[in-house]
Design a protein around this motif. Structure first.
Motif, PDB file in Angstrom:
ATOM      1  N   SER A 105       0.824  -1.204   0.000  1.00 13.73           N
ATOM      2  CA  SER A 105       0.000   0.000   0.000  1.00 13.73           C
ATOM      3  C   SER A 105       0.859   1.255   0.000  1.00 13.73           C
ATOM      4  N   GLU A 106       1.941   1.251   0.777  1.00 13.25           N
ATOM      5  CA  GLU A 106       2.794   2.436   0.836  1.00 13.25           C
ATOM      6  C   GLU A 106       3.535   2.664  -0.481  1.00 13.25           C
ATOM      7  N   ASP A 108       2.556   1.658  -3.497  1.00 11.47           N
ATOM      8  CA  ASP A 108       1.547   2.110  -4.470  1.00 11.47           C
ATOM      9  C   ASP A 108       1.217   3.582  -4.263  1.00 11.47           C
ATOM     10  N   ALA A 109       1.040   3.976  -2.994  1.00  6.04           N
ATOM     11  CA  ALA A 109       0.716   5.378  -2.691  1.00  6.04           C
ATOM     12  C   ALA A 109       1.872   6.303  -3.070  1.00  6.04           C
ATOM     13  N   ASP A 112       1.688   6.811  -6.804  1.00  4.60           N
ATOM     14  CA  ASP A 112       0.541   7.684  -7.098  1.00  4.60           C
ATOM     15  C   ASP A 112       0.816   9.126  -6.695  1.00  4.60           C
ATOM     16  N   ARG A 113       1.579   9.312  -5.622  1.00  4.95           N
ATOM     17  CA  ARG A 113       1.890  10.670  -5.157  1.00  4.95           C
ATOM     18  C   ARG A 113       2.745  11.405  -6.189  1.00  4.95           C
ATOM     19  N   LEU A 161       6.917   6.820   1.514  1.00  2.00           N
ATOM     20  CA  LEU A 161       5.828   7.721   1.138  1.00  2.00           C
ATOM     21  C   LEU A 161       6.052   9.120   1.705  1.00  2.00           C
ATOM     22  N   SER A 165       6.587  12.467  -0.516  1.00  2.00           N
ATOM     23  CA  SER A 165       5.567  13.507  -0.315  1.00  2.00           C
ATOM     24  C   SER A 165       6.157  14.862   0.016  1.00  2.00           C
ATOM     25  N   GLN A 264      -0.942   8.739   4.199  1.00  2.00           N
ATOM     26  CA  GLN A 264      -1.955   8.140   3.347  1.00  2.00           C
ATOM     27  C   GLN A 264      -3.224   8.994   3.292  1.00  2.00           C
ATOM     28  N   LYS A 266      -5.869  12.002   2.643  1.00  2.00           N
ATOM     29  CA  LYS A 266      -6.056  12.889   1.497  1.00  2.00           C
ATOM     30  C   LYS A 266      -5.443  14.265   1.748  1.00  2.00           C
TER      31      LYS A 266
END
Length: 289
Positions: A105-106, A108-109, A112-113, A161, A165, A264, A266
Motif C-alpha cells: 500500500s505504501e 503504491d501510494a 501515485d503521489r 511515502l 511527499s 496516506q 487525502k
C-alpha cells in the motif's frame, strides 16, 4: 553451523548526482524490525551538508528554467522507474516491520503521489497566479516563481511515502533540495536515490543525506545559501522547533512546518504544498506593446 560473518552493505549518500561516502568517514547501524543489524548508513557531517547545498545551488538555475511541462514529465518518469522496482521497495519496507499488505500500500501510494504532483506541474501557475486590475494603461500579472534551495527533514515514519511527499512538491515547482532521510529507517531514501539517478532528474536537484538530526540541525537550518527549511513530523521537541526558528531568522529563511500524522490521508497531498515554496512575482507591461 556456519562461522561466516555476513558482509553488511554500507549505504552511501546522494549528492550532485553521485554517491559519495560521507566526508567524516563515520557510519551508524541500521536495524530491521526484529532489532537485528540490517546495514550501515553514513553519519553525515557539516561538510556533507555544505557540499549538498553547493550541488543544489548549482542545479537550481537550470532546473527552474525547465518548462513546467518538462518537470511534470520527469516526475512521471520517476514514478515509472519506481513502479519497475516495486518488489524491491516492498521487500525493504517488510524488513523494517511492515506487513506485506501495508508495504504494498505504501509503495503504491508513493507512485501515485508522484503522478499527482506531476499532474500539477503546469497547472498551479494558472490557479495561483492572477491578472490584476490596475487604473493605468498596463497589464499587471502576478505569477509564482520558485524559492530556491530548500533543506528538508524527511518524516521519520513512513520512510518512503513521507520522503516522496516532501520532495515532489518542492521540485515540481522548480526548486532544488537537500533532504535528510529518516534517521531510524534511511534505507528507502537511498534506494530512492538510485531511482532518481536512473531517471531524468538532473544531478543536484535532489540530494539525500543520512545521519543524526540533532547533529545536523544547526547546519541545515542556519546555512546562509539556503532559502527555506521544511519539516513535517508532528512530534518534534519544542526546543528543536525554537532552534529551527532562531537559526532560520539569521537570513530570513522561510521555515515551513506542516505536521502530518499519516501520509496516506487525502490532506497529506495538496497544491498548497507546492505554493509554500513559491514567491509571487508581479510584472507590469504597457498596453499596446
Amino acid at each position: 553451523m556456519s562461522d561466516r560473518i555476513e558482509v553488511l552493505k554500507t549505504y552511501k549518500t546522494y549528492i550532485g548526482g553521485n554517491f559519495p561516502r560521507t566526508e567524516s568517514g563515520r557510519y551508524y547501524k541500521v536495524y530491521d524490525g526484529d532489532d537485528q543489524i540490517l546495514a550501515n548508513a553514513c553519519q553525515c557531517s557539516r561538510k556533507d551538508v555544505r557540499d549538498a547545498v553547493v550541488a543544489a545551488r548549482d542545479a537550481f538555475e537550470g532546473w527552474s528554467n525547465r518548462t513546467a511541462y518538462n518537470r511534470g514529465q520527469i516526475l512521471y518518469r520517476i514514478a515509472e522507474m519506481l513502479e519497475s522496482r516495486k518488489a524491491q521497495f516492498i521487500h525493504e519496507l517488510e524488513t523494517i516491520g511492515y506487513k506485506s499488505k501495508q508495504a504494498r500500500s505504501e509503495v503504491d501510494a508513493s507512485i501515485d503521489r508522484l503522478i499527482y504532483y506531476a499532474g500539477w506541474s503546469d497547472k498551479y501557475q494558472q490557479v495561483f497566479g492572477s491578472i490584476n486590475p490596475v487604473a493605468s494603461s498596463h497589464f499587471n500579472f502576478s505569477l509564482p516563481e520558485p524559492t530556491g534551495v530548500v533543506n528538508i527533514w524527511a518524516p521519520e515514519k513512513q520512510p518512503l511515502l513521507g520522503l516522496i511527499s516532501v520532495i515532489a512538491p518542492v521540485i515540481v515547482g522548480g526548486n532544488s533540495c537537500v533532504v535528510l532521510a529518516s534517521e531510524q529507517f534511511p534505507l528507502s531514501a537511498i534506494s530512492f536515490a538510485e531511482v532518481l539517478n536512473s531517471s531524468d532528474v538532473p544531478g543536484g536537484v535532489v540530494n539525500i543525506l543520512t545521519g543524526y538530526r540533532e547533529e545536523l540541525l544547526k547546519h541545515m537550518t542556519s546555512h546562509m545559501d539556503v532559502n527555506a527549511f521544511f519539516y513535517t513530523d508532528p512530534d518534534i521537541p519544542q526546543e528543536q522547533q525554537k532552534q529551527i526558528d532562531k537559526n532560520g531568522a539569521l537570513n530570513l529563511k522561510h521555515i515551513i512546518r506542516k505536521p502530518v500524522e499519516d501520509w496516506q490521508d487525502k490532506e497529506s497531498k495538496s497544491p498548497y504544498f507546492i505554493t509554500e515554496f513559491q514567491e509571487i512575482k508581479t510584472t507590469w507591461h504597457p498596453v499596446g506593446l
